[in-house]
Write a protein that holds these residues in place. Structure first.
Motif, PDB file in Angstrom:
ATOM      1  N   UNK A 195      -2.930   9.623  13.634  1.00  0.00           N
ATOM      2  CA  UNK A 195      -2.041   8.888  12.715  1.00  0.00           C
ATOM      3  C   UNK A 195      -0.769   9.676  12.384  1.00  0.00           C
ATOM      4  N   UNK A 196       0.374   9.008  12.527  1.00  0.00           N
ATOM      5  CA  UNK A 196       1.630   9.601  12.060  1.00  0.00           C
ATOM      6  C   UNK A 196       1.615   9.730  10.541  1.00  0.00           C
ATOM      7  N   UNK A 197       0.891   8.838   9.909  1.00  0.00           N
ATOM      8  CA  UNK A 197       0.642   8.836   8.458  1.00  0.00           C
ATOM      9  C   UNK A 197      -0.438   7.795   8.225  1.00  0.00           C
ATOM     10  N   UNK A 198      -1.142   7.877   7.108  1.00  0.00           N
ATOM     11  CA  UNK A 198      -2.167   6.848   6.832  1.00  0.00           C
ATOM     12  C   UNK A 198      -1.573   5.555   6.277  1.00  0.00           C
ATOM     13  N   UNK A 199      -0.348   5.211   6.680  1.00  0.00           N
ATOM     14  CA  UNK A 199       0.398   4.116   6.079  1.00  0.00           C
ATOM     15  C   UNK A 199      -0.389   2.809   6.035  1.00  0.00           C
ATOM     16  N   UNK A 200      -0.830   2.336   7.201  1.00  0.00           N
ATOM     17  CA  UNK A 200      -1.514   1.042   7.226  1.00  0.00           C
ATOM     18  C   UNK A 200      -2.858   1.111   6.510  1.00  0.00           C
ATOM     19  N   UNK A 201      -3.567   2.233   6.683  1.00  0.00           N
ATOM     20  CA  UNK A 201      -4.879   2.348   6.053  1.00  0.00           C
ATOM     21  C   UNK A 201      -4.780   2.341   4.525  1.00  0.00           C
ATOM     22  N   UNK A 202      -3.760   3.061   3.993  1.00  0.00           N
ATOM     23  CA  UNK A 202      -3.700   3.104   2.531  1.00  0.00           C
ATOM     24  C   UNK A 202      -3.301   1.747   1.954  1.00  0.00           C
ATOM     25  N   UNK A 203      -2.516   0.977   2.711  1.00  0.00           N
ATOM     26  CA  UNK A 203      -2.223  -0.374   2.253  1.00  0.00           C
ATOM     27  C   UNK A 203      -3.467  -1.262   2.334  1.00  0.00           C
ATOM     28  N   UNK A 204      -4.265  -1.057   3.374  1.00  0.00           N
ATOM     29  CA  UNK A 204      -5.522  -1.810   3.494  1.00  0.00           C
ATOM     30  C   UNK A 204      -6.490  -1.455   2.365  1.00  0.00           C
ATOM     31  N   UNK A 205      -6.449  -0.188   1.922  1.00  0.00           N
ATOM     32  CA  UNK A 205      -7.287   0.225   0.795  1.00  0.00           C
ATOM     33  C   UNK A 205      -6.909  -0.566  -0.455  1.00  0.00           C
TER      34      UNK A 205
END
Length: 596
Positions: A195-205
């Motif tokens: 991951x370049x950053x957890x961008x999508x995952x943190x939005x999914x959280x």
């Protein structure tokens, strides 16, 4: 008695005088004073001076010991003579008289010294990083890093945030940098991405109903190194919050940032007043969206001073773009004040510097005896010079420099000139940390290759005005709820209020030239989750490495990173990247193609 130590090397004090103790550590330095032999013994915690006298049963053995050997010393604590007390050392009131020595490990001749910490070539330092890390300064930096992370974690949990871990193996997505790819053995021809950053995952959280998330997150980007950017990997304080506005994010992050800097600033102060500066104002006043507010210089548009003046270079440039309807196509003249820079010698040096930067020069006026001096002052006349002096609030012994052109073409050079003036005139307060928020980033910018529009910052941001602004405004006039936090000219973090409405995201991507299929293909997880009830949410991700770099007063991230790569993204200690066997490649269904 313990096999290796009863005390650490920073613990012994005058209260321990007369006690028999045991210490273990590395031999930091050996000093032969003829009648006495001194060993400075070092461990993770500190240093203790140990002494052996001629005639001692271990004297001959101690004479064979060399720097960085690992030894265990048993001895008696004694008081130092008053004239030999070392007040800079925690254990400076005592010394340990050696009764017995055990050699636990010998060291070969050192490729770089630990004692003295002289500057050494990067390749040697990184190849023998385990020795480099024994040196006091960098050892202390790594300990500082650990304490800063502990403090950040506590501050976040105290505000009601919970720490969750997101995946390291994920799907590749176009997020602005190159991915590191990991081949799948079970799915030949397919790849994971780090991951370049957890961008999508943190939005999914957030969409999963977890209200306040944070993580000290590793991020991986295949990009070139800089002093303030490590190649390969870095760590950030990744944060996301539900049901928040931009101000709510600021109110949550400011106490963490200010608090951490205040806690570890030591001999520096922290300005707790954090201004919010619109992006365009930052470019026009400071020539950068990462302004160093320690430099007490604000630039100003002074085009009206030169419009119609006898200084034809600027006057003609202003005239040539007067009929342009878009502000960003018009030539402007920007003034850069230089407090106490009012001498021809300094102005000539700045002019030479500008030429070295690839510019034709740097126009100037310097002030002396109530008037303006130099060719520009003579051309525009006393009345315009006085007006310029009044609006810039400058006086005798000051100077002002000028750049002219389209703002998008001149701001970067103007910002460099502002910084150069601040450095050369010693205007920068080196004893303070100054933060600012940069807000109101443009949602789009012109794509020079296609002539269309592209996202200027973060494609997942909510446009100010929502769907209405996307449908009715010129894309270049649309602002986004995007923000950066900057400290002393270094960007610590980017963040945004996220786009949580599928229709708005579809339209935002459409303007940038992407149809709905791109969302469904590249961002399917997050895009599909939005269709099932997504809360308004936003976040930010301050860089841990840069925070530590600032607090450690270092200029390079290498000095605050345990095992960094070199500028060519190589790990000289472990030998990465490395070749792998043909059998490994075959197992992964991969064929290596040699670059010619």
């Amino acid at each position: 008695m313990h096999n290796y130590r009863t005390h650490k090397c920073d613990e012994l004090r005058s209260d321990n005088i007369g006690q028999t103790v045991r210490l273990s550590g590395w031999v930091h330095r050996i000093r032969d004073h003829g009648d006495l032999l001194f060993i400075d013994l070092r461990d993770h915690y500190g240093l203790t001076q140990c002494v052996v006298e001629p005639g001692s049963k271990v004297f001959e053995l101690v004479e064979t010991i060399r720097s960085e050997w690992v030894i265990c010393i048993t001895g008696t604590v004694r008081a130092r003579l008053p004239e030999t007390v070392n007040e800079t050392l925690k254990t400076g009131e005592i010394e340990l008289f050696i009764d017995n020595v055990d050699i636990l490990s010998k060291a070969e001749e050192l490729p770089l010294p630990v004692f003295g910490e002289p500057d050494y070539p990067e390749d040697i330092r990184l190849k023998y990083r385990f020795l480099d890390l024994r040196r006091q300064k960098i050892h202390n930096n790594i300990i500082l890093r650990s304490k800063i992370i502990q403090s950040i974690r506590k501050r976040m949990t105290d505000q009601g945030f919970n720490e969750y871990q997101t995946p390291i193996l994920t799907a590749s997505s176009p997020e602005g940098a190159r991915d590191f790819l990991v081949p799948s053995r079970l799915h030949p021809g397919k790849f994971y991405a780090l991951p370049q950053a957890p961008q999508q995952f943190k939005q999914l959280i957030m969409m999963a109903g977890f209200d306040r998330y944070f993580q000290i997150a590793p991020c991986f980007r295949d990009e070139d190194a800089r002093a303030d950017r490590s190649p390969g990997e870095f760590y950030q304080l990744d944060v996301e919050m539900s049901f928040v506005t931009q101000e709510d994010v600021f109110n949550a992050i400011e106490p963490v940032m200010v608090g951490v800097f205040d806690e570890f600033a030591h001999d520096m102060t922290v300005d707790k007043d954090i201004p919010k500066i619109p992006f365009m104002d930052a470019l026009k006043k400071y020539g950068s969206d990462k302004p160093d507010l320690r430099i007490p210089i604000e630039m100003m548009n002074v085009s009206h001073i030169f419009d119609g003046s006898s200084f034809r270079i600027f006057a003609n440039m202003i005239e040539s773009t007067k009929d342009e309807t878009e502000w960003y196509r018009k030539n402007e003249v920007w003034a850069i004040p230089a407090p106490k820079g009012g001498s021809r010698a300094f102005c000539d040096r700045m002019n030479s510097w500008a030429q070295g930067e690839g510019q034709p020069g740097l126009g100037y006026i310097f002030f002396k005896d109530g008037g303006g001096m130099g060719p520009i002052a003579k051309n525009i006349g006393e009345e315009r010079v006085q007006e310029l002096r009044d609006i810039l609030n400058i006086g005798d012994e000051d100077a002002v420099f000028f750049v002219c052109g389209v703002p998008s073409k001149i701001y970067d050079f103007a910002g460099k000139a502002r910084k150069k003036i601040g450095e050369d005139l010693d205007l920068i307060d080196s004893k303070i940390y100054k933060f600012c928020w940069i807000i109101d980033y443009p949602m789009y910018e012109t794509d020079d290759d296609t002539g269309g529009f592209q996202f200027s910052h973060n494609p997942f941001s909510m446009p100010q005005g929502g769907l209405e602004s996307l449908n009715n405004k010129d894309p270049l006039d649309i602002l986004a709820y995007q923000y950066d936090i900057v400290c002393n000219g270094i960007e610590l973090s980017s963040g945004a209020i996220r786009n949580h409405v599928p229709e708005i995201m579809e339209r935002a991507f459409e303007i940038a030239g992407y149809d709905k299929s791109i969302l469904e293909d590249k961002f399917s997880g997050m895009y599909n989750a939005m269709k099932f009830g997504a809360p308004p949410h936003g976040g930010i991700a301050p860089g841990i490495d840069r925070i530590v770099m600032l607090l450690a007063k270092e200029d390079n991230l290498r000095e605050v990173t345990m095992f960094p790569m070199n500028q060519q993204a190589e790990d000289l200690l472990m030998g990465a990247p490395s070749n792998v066997s043909l059998s490994q490649l075959k197992e992964l269904s991969i064929r290596s193609i040699e670059k010619k």
